[in-house]
Design an enzyme around this catalytic site. Sequence first.
Site, PDB file in Angstrom:
ATOM      1  N   HIS A   1     -13.847   1.566   9.785  1.00  0.00           N
ATOM      2  CA  HIS A   1     -13.123   2.113   8.656  1.00  0.00           C
ATOM      3  C   HIS A   1     -11.613   2.024   8.806  1.00  0.00           C
ATOM      4  CE1 HIS A   1     -12.272   4.611   5.268  1.00  0.00           C
ATOM      5  NE2 HIS A   1     -11.753   5.578   5.986  1.00  0.00           N
TER       6      HIS A   1
ATOM      7  N   ARG B   1     -14.628  12.400  12.875  1.00  0.00           N
ATOM      8  CA  ARG B   1     -15.400  11.205  12.542  1.00  0.00           C
ATOM      9  C   ARG B   1     -16.024  10.530  13.750  1.00  0.00           C
ATOM     10  NH1 ARG B   1     -11.153   8.869   8.010  1.00  0.00           N
ATOM     11  NH2 ARG B   1     -11.768  10.382   6.439  1.00  0.00           N
TER      12      ARG B   1
ATOM     13  N   GLY C   1       0.851  -1.191   0.000  1.00  0.00           N
ATOM     14  CA  GLY C   1       0.000   0.000   0.000  1.00  0.00           C
ATOM     15  C   GLY C   1       0.878   1.229   0.000  1.00  0.00           C
TER      16      GLY C   1
END
Lengths: 669, 253, 285
Positions: free
Chosen positions: A431, A337, A42
């Site tokens: 998430h 969030r 990644g």
Amino acid sequence: MKLDSKIPEGHISQKWTDYKDHLKLVAPNNRPKIDIIVVGTGLAGASAAASLGEMGYNVKAFCFQDSPRRAHSIAAQGGINAAKNYQNDGDSIFRLFYDTIKGGDYRAREANVHRLAEVSGNIIDQCVAQGVPFARDYGGLLDNRSFGGTQVQRTFYAAGQTGQQLLLGAYSALSRQIGLGRVKMFNRHEMLDLVKVDGKARGIIARNLVTGELERHSAHAVVIASGGYGNVYFLSTNAMGSNVTAGWKIHKQGALFANPCFVQIHPTCIPVHGTNQAKLTLMSESLRNSGRIWVPKKKEDAEAIRAGKLKPTQLAEEDRDYFLERRYPAFGNLVPRDVASRAAKERCDAGHGIEANDTNEGVYLDFSTEIQNKGKQAAYAQGNHNPSAEEVTKLGKAWLEEKYGNLFTMYQKITDENPYETPMKIYPAVHYTMGGVWVDYNLQSTIPGCFVAGEANFSDHGANRLGASALMQGLADGYFVLPYTVSNYLADEIRTGKISTDLPEFSEAENRVKDSIDKFLNNKGSKSVDHFHKRLGLIMWNKVGMGRNEAGLKEAITEITALKEEFYRDVNVPGNADELNPQLEKALRVADFIDLGQLMAMDALQRNESCGGHFREEYQDAEGETLRDDENFSFVGAWEYKGDDITKEELHKEELKYEFIKIAARNYK
Amino acid sequence: MSAAKNINITLKIWRQKNSKAKGNLETYKLNDVSTASSFLEMLDQLNEQLINDKIEPIAFDHDCREGICGMCSLYINGRAHGPDTGITTCQLHMRMFKDGDTIFVEPWRSRAFPVIKDLVVDRSAFDRIQQAGGFVSVNTSGNTIDANATPIAKDDADKAFMAAACIGCGACVATCKNGSAMLFVGAKVSQYALLPQGKVEATNRVLNMVRQMDEEGFGNCTNTGACEVECPKGISLENIARMNREYLKASVK
Amino acid sequence: MAKSALLKSSIAKKYWMALTGLFLCLFLAGHLAGNLQLIFGDALQFNKYALFMTSNPAVKLLSYVTYISILFHAVDGFMLTYQNVKARPVGYAKSNPGANSSFSSRNMAILGTLILVFIVTHMVNFWAKMHFDKNMPLQTITVEAMGQKQDLYLTTNEGYLPVQQVAKSYDEATKSGLQTYIENRTEFYNTQAKVKVGEGYKDLHKITVAFFKDAKYGLIATILYVIAMAVLAFHLLHGFQSAFQSLGLNNPNWTPKIKFFGTAFAIVVPLLFAIIPVYIHFFLK
């Protein structure tokens, strides 16, 4: 075990510069004699592998996907923060540093976060030089937008595909090194154990997922950049293959695992639709720039909506509860969030949820106000000072399409509803995981030579990550931190020479892996791996999710012990070891998720406070806001593996010292 | 949301033990599939049924399940990523099918994408094309010029982005009657050709990437335009034209 | 260093397809202009044109370029098709290409092969006769003077030669005592002096009309010709605009115009070609 974070002395703004200047180097002629393994491709892994390869080390990079370009960083939508202050709104390195610490609810290390803010600008420079096509304004300069938890515009973006563009940038750098022979890429390979020799990380055992062959790879240092563990919840916004196995294997080999209970539940995801659902889809946080979140004020309206008798567009303005704007007027819909997620859960728990699923969990994200505002602006910009209502609506929708077109299309494809006409339905979903393998300032775990980067480590986001910071951290770690700190470690390895894979430690590790594979394949139980994964997910979501309490956490710990026992007894893994066997891959991953899930519950249980994404129902104020306990819990909770029984793990504490930021209650009101 | 309902379907799915084995289409019946499910969730459901029936589950590639990683593939009822446009298979929903439908599911077919197992193919040819020149040769020191030092016209930046939006799924190759990879390569060449950063290496890039593409055994572009229609990200044929231009420029240099 | 491969690479092959294809489109336009004289001109005009086309050095050069283009276009096309077939060794059990591409774009090779077959037969029927047939007639006119019909050869210097007074060869002339004979298929020679006195027109017009009006095969020839033009239309429908794409000429401004023109070209040119035999067969007296 004494945890040494190795934070350098000096003023916060000088620490990294001074430290870097005094790190040991490896001369160019010595670098080709040194092997480095990078697990995961990644943002952190690809950038690390590319950078280290470019320096001249022999790098071996591993990913379980069919190409390094598929790592889940690719799915990040909204953007990447950098303290460039291009918008002239008072941004600075300090402010980014401060926002990140505050956003993380004062549970992150000052020195790490400041370093992150320092290199943030370089990331943008680097990416632009690589040909990453960021959004630009008509003057040809880079555009920015705003994200939750900040009052400046510092987020760089490429439509709703920023993660993709950044990852492809890192992938291109990696590809260049592969082409040059500096990095050897192992696609469809999964690391299944770490090999330690004399206490140092010296290699890995990887399974070739196509042939099933177990391979031994040796190296002088191992970098783990395998991402987060959100899939412990089964349903999350993570990719199906995202897993904790690499991180968990090094944990079992002695690396401490820090703050596992810090999980980010993202407020804007498409709600769950059914029991066969395998995955939750995120709608970018950037939508909160333009959308207003609401539920019906009256419960009867919510019921009518769920029953399909009432449409949201029919509900009068005064019957809508814009609960974020009501509770947090200063930040409104752009609160961090964790705050937004909890507020949505609170409303749904109170019976105002609007989604007709099992749990009624869903709230509206409404763009009608923005359509009117932007439509009017656009009309004025065209010289039309007296636009009709239709013109305004049309222009407003066009504005939305230009800004969020791809997200709106995605939403429509998934839900079959048109978000230009009716508000989106959203609900929080797992998430990102702030917790991860404990690392020091060098990003080195408690195993010498084993470095951990990106979401896989715990380092920079405290108890809650701000939007557009994950991309920043991944690339900072890979491009700008590891090349220095790994070299510093390797400076003492130039005389080591090639490490043989015939060492007994390699056979032992390989046998461990082989045994667990054989065990699963010979188990011939009656239930699929997914069956157990879903049950684990339910326990985690209900008891170690957005709201946690002592009783629930204790239940979760017991239930997971039972589940683990049943899993090993009754799981059915079809197929063979010597072939592509996705079920076997899943079984090996779920085994680690079960262990980790239990540790998360234990960590949540020991943390008798509410902070960031960790909300203990016992610790809230009268208004339902988190009650942090800085006196007793201003530490990183790092767990040490003590054998198969996870409940025996031992907690170590790294005190968090705030020298440059004054700790305060986190207030977004 | 249009009310979800359950449908019963018949699936004809390509099964192939490994790259050397001969494969064939197998027929499976699956009941009670929610129309709100994605196509891959339907396959999950089928696999769960197969595992319970002690039949080896079907191997298929998938990962992000939100249409961006490019891992999922599948040739469904004669079309790459199934009977809808602008999406990947993971974004295809069962509401596109009717009760009683028979659905063919096959792997991507291309000499350059050999089948590994069942519906899983090897797309590493794309990686090798990228390695041949799909990059800007800049070291990752961070000591480059300031990101705003070179303004780039919004139009160019937007076009570069639209080309760079390619997810490398291989639908273009799968759908092209010639198994050509020109849309993939054209998109990458275009992204860099449109940006000042990419101009320096433009000549070598296009020549090297095209050479690698040809060596991998992809077919030739005959401009049918099928790739553009089936591309989940709507990559335009203009990118192929731009590559053709770039290649011509590079060739006469 | 990277090497370009202007013959071998997949992209370069497409350049050649495009360039030869576009050249052949030009050729078609020219050829059509000539053929239309079968309708709008008289026999003499047509035959004059035919003579010009076979004798002018510039046209000759152009015709060689045309032959080469056709060959190259065909050979390159076959090579591309061969590679394309190889690129997918295992096909799909179910395929729905109609959903994403046009019929003509998918069948260029088949359409092209049919056109090649047509070109070969077409050349055997007309071009070969014109060039090599010993029995190629020369153009005559029939005049009626004083109640008597007489056939006269037309000569390129605008003169006339009564057909009865011209022998087919020198031998025949010496035998029959005629003053003129034909040498090299078109040249009129004086028998005594063996000097060229004029030249006739090969009567391609007559051959063409006879071909399509043939009692036995005329109808079928007309039908096959029309079919061939339909095939050509489909080939052009994709080929014309495709050539521009291959050469990298695609932009939002010009491409729609090119596509429009290409479609018009693909319909109008073959249609006009096809009208000619139909006119000859059914309407020409």
